[in-house]
Write an enzyme that holds these catalytic residues in place. Structure first.
Site, mmCIF file in Angstrom:
data_model
loop_
_atom_site.group_PDB
_atom_site.id
_atom_site.type_symbol
_atom_site.label_atom_id
_atom_site.label_comp_id
_atom_site.label_asym_id
_atom_site.label_seq_id
_atom_site.Cartn_x
_atom_site.Cartn_y
_atom_site.Cartn_z
ATOM 1 C CB SER A 249 -51.963 -76.950 -44.376
ATOM 2 O OG SER A 249 -53.279 -77.155 -44.836
ATOM 3 C CB SER A 250 -54.278 -82.039 -43.895
ATOM 4 O OG SER A 250 -55.466 -81.292 -43.667
ATOM 5 C CG ASN B 277 -48.617 -90.108 7.301
ATOM 6 O OD1 ASN B 277 -49.098 -90.545 6.260
ATOM 7 N ND2 ASN B 277 -49.171 -90.300 8.474
ATOM 8 C CB THR C 201 -46.975 -49.941 -27.323
ATOM 9 O OG1 THR C 201 -47.241 -48.708 -28.006
ATOM 10 C CG2 THR C 201 -45.495 -50.006 -26.965
ATOM 11 C CG HIS C 202 -51.728 -49.984 -26.629
ATOM 12 N ND1 HIS C 202 -52.650 -50.138 -25.617
ATOM 13 C CD2 HIS C 202 -50.762 -49.166 -26.123
ATOM 14 C CE1 HIS C 202 -52.283 -49.458 -24.553
ATOM 15 N NE2 HIS C 202 -51.121 -48.850 -24.828
ATOM 16 C CB SER D 67 -44.997 -92.929 8.416
ATOM 17 O OG SER D 67 -46.315 -92.586 8.055
ATOM 18 C CE LYS E 299 -51.700 -71.966 -43.251
ATOM 19 N NZ LYS E 299 -51.254 -72.081 -41.867
ATOM 20 C CD GLU F 120 -49.071 -73.327 -34.127
ATOM 21 O OE1 GLU F 120 -49.603 -72.568 -34.948
ATOM 22 O OE2 GLU F 120 -48.876 -74.543 -34.356
ATOM 23 C CB THR G 123 -51.010 -95.381 1.841
ATOM 24 O OG1 THR G 123 -51.046 -94.345 2.829
ATOM 25 C CG2 THR G 123 -50.728 -96.707 2.512
#
Length: 471
Positions: free
Chosen positions: A322-323, A145, A191-192, A143, A328, A335, A104
């Protein structure tokens, strides 16, 4: 009048009077909401605002045509809506996404902004609601709704069309292109996370393209339910205070505005109460997100290294990784993709909980559903677009590394099963692992196959070729 007084206007609602900054376009109900809900600092998504304003434009046109409001008011409200849709007044939608049940507060924020801008268009002053009222004119026959569940539908359709579908198309095309580029590169399957029979690198990418394409089909199927509207149900689904022709006409106008085949629900009360269409779309998004996580993790594994990992492919480096460690580079696009997908999964869980939390004629958790669903669509679309442009299109294959793994895999012995039997093949694999001898050398030493037959069986090109399909 003092300088202080000149900076405000007085507005009234059923609870009393309040001073409103003269320059703002929202009104007293929005002000109360900002005071009541200082929760997250998150404001309504632009796509959700668009959806609400499109509804107000369609209803103003409809109510004008049906002579429920005057042509003058209809035109002014439509003009105000068009300004917002063009990007103006966007800073006036200020209610936190966690707010009054059903939405609302946000709904009245929309109504007040459009009413006050319509007043200016008519040459009047903001706050003169006797002439243009947020409730009596902008919201005529409506409304919260029935408007908010319709806005979630419209917002979802807009987000899919503008963001996710183009991103899916782009991702599928990029993966298919890489499939062609890498089709002749043989790598060891796993696999695995253990050595398996050889496969083609190109087929890995083609499989991912097919997975994404299948998800696109599922999402589009689920999204069909978003085109069925409960708008016109008014407060409880009965259509109270609406013109007999309103429901059909407003759906037709909205269809034209967003170029989608919208239609009124066969039972308006059902369309207002059930959140099932949103759960269905969200579930399809979650399903896509889960496979996108799997793909992003595969990319990271295949790019792991450069010296101590698989390094079968090279993802394009897009920023230092990398810092502290010079030189790198990290698989940051993959990610990021996983992070977004985890968020989409969380949103889906919240949507499922909110969808079952309605009582009787109304689900009061709609603001949460609106934000989570539309945001999921948009961040998934933006993520896939970014992953495609800044990662997938620039992937390079390390063909020598792929071939070395494929040739050195003990799983090649699987191809010998039909010729020397499972137990003999297992013994050959065990001896190869213990002695370092090649599979070929051991098979020949044991006299299990001729050199000519062995060369045919251990042909990596044939072993990794896909069997006939419907492609």
């Amino acid at each position: 009048m003092t300088q202080h007084d000149s900076q405000v206007r007085i507005e009234r609602d059923s609870m009393g009077e309040r001073q409103i900054p003269r320059h703002v376009y929202y009104g007293i109900q929005t002000l109360r909401a900002t005071e009541n809900f200082p929760i997250s600092g998150l404001k309504p998504l632009p796509t959700y605002v668009d959806a609400c304003v499109l509804i107000k434009k369609a209803t103003a046109i409809t109510n004008g045509e049906l002579e429920c409001i005057s042509p003058e008011l209809s035109q002014a409200i439509v003009a105000a809506a068009d300004e917002v849709l063009s990007g103006k007044l966007r800073d006036q939608f200020v209610v936190d996404i966690y707010q009054a049940g059903a939405g609302t507060s946000h709904h009245m924020n929309i109504n007040e902004v459009l009413a006050n801008r319509a007043l200016e268009i008519l040459g009047d002053e903001k706050g003169n609601y006797q002439r243009v009222s947020p409730n009596d004119h902008v919201n005529y026959g409506q409304s919260t709704n029935d408007v908010i569940p319709t806005a979630i539908r419209i917002g979802g359709l807009l987000a899919l069309q503008q963001t996710l579908y183009p991103a899916l198309t782009g991702a599928i095309a990029a993966l298919e292109n890489k499939a062609e580029e890498f089709q002749d590169i043989v790598r060891s399957g796993r696999t695995h996370l253990q050595d398996a029979v050889p496969v083609r690198l190109g087929e890995n990418f083609r499989a991912w393209a097919q997975i994404i394409q299948d998800h696109e089909t599922r999402i589009k199927t689920a999204a069909q339910d978003l085109t069925v509207l409960g708008l016109g149900g008014s407060a409880a689904g009965t259509g109270l205070n609406t013109h007999p022709q309103y429901c059909d006409r407003v759906a037709q106008i909205l269809s034209e505005l967003i170029d989608q085949p919208l239609r009124p629900a066969p039972h308006l009360m059902a369309a207002m109460q059930s959140m099932a269409p949103f759960v269905s779309v969200s579930g399809a998004l979650r399903n896509l997100a889960q496979d996108c996580v799997k793909i992003s993790h595969d990319l990271r594994l295949m790019d792991s290294g450069p010296k101590t990992g698989l390094k079968e492919i090279q993802l394009p480096p897009v920023q230092p990784g990398s810092s502290i460690m010079p030189g790198k580079y990290n698989p940051v696009m993959a990610e990021m993709t996983s992070m977004v997908c985890f968020q989409v999964m969380g949103y889906d869980n919240a949507i499922a909980l909110a969808a079952q939390a309605g009582q009787l004629e109304l689900n009061v958790m709609m603001p949460l559903i609106a934000y989570n669903l539309i945001h999921s669509i948009e961040i998934l679309g933006n993520t896939l677009a970014a992953l495609t442009e800044r990662c997938i299109k620039g992937i390079m294959a390390n063909s020598d590394r792929c071939l070395a793994y494929a040739e050195g895999s003990l799983a090649l012995v699987t191809a010998l099963n039909p010729y020397i039997g499972y137990l003999n093949a297992a013994a050959v694999a065990k001896e190869s692992l213990e002695t370092g001898k090649s599979l070929r050398q051991i098979v020949l030493e044991r006299g299990l196959m001729t050199a000519e037959d062995l060369a045919k069986v251990l042909n990596l090109e044939q072993m990794s070729a896909m069997r006939s399909t419907q492609r």
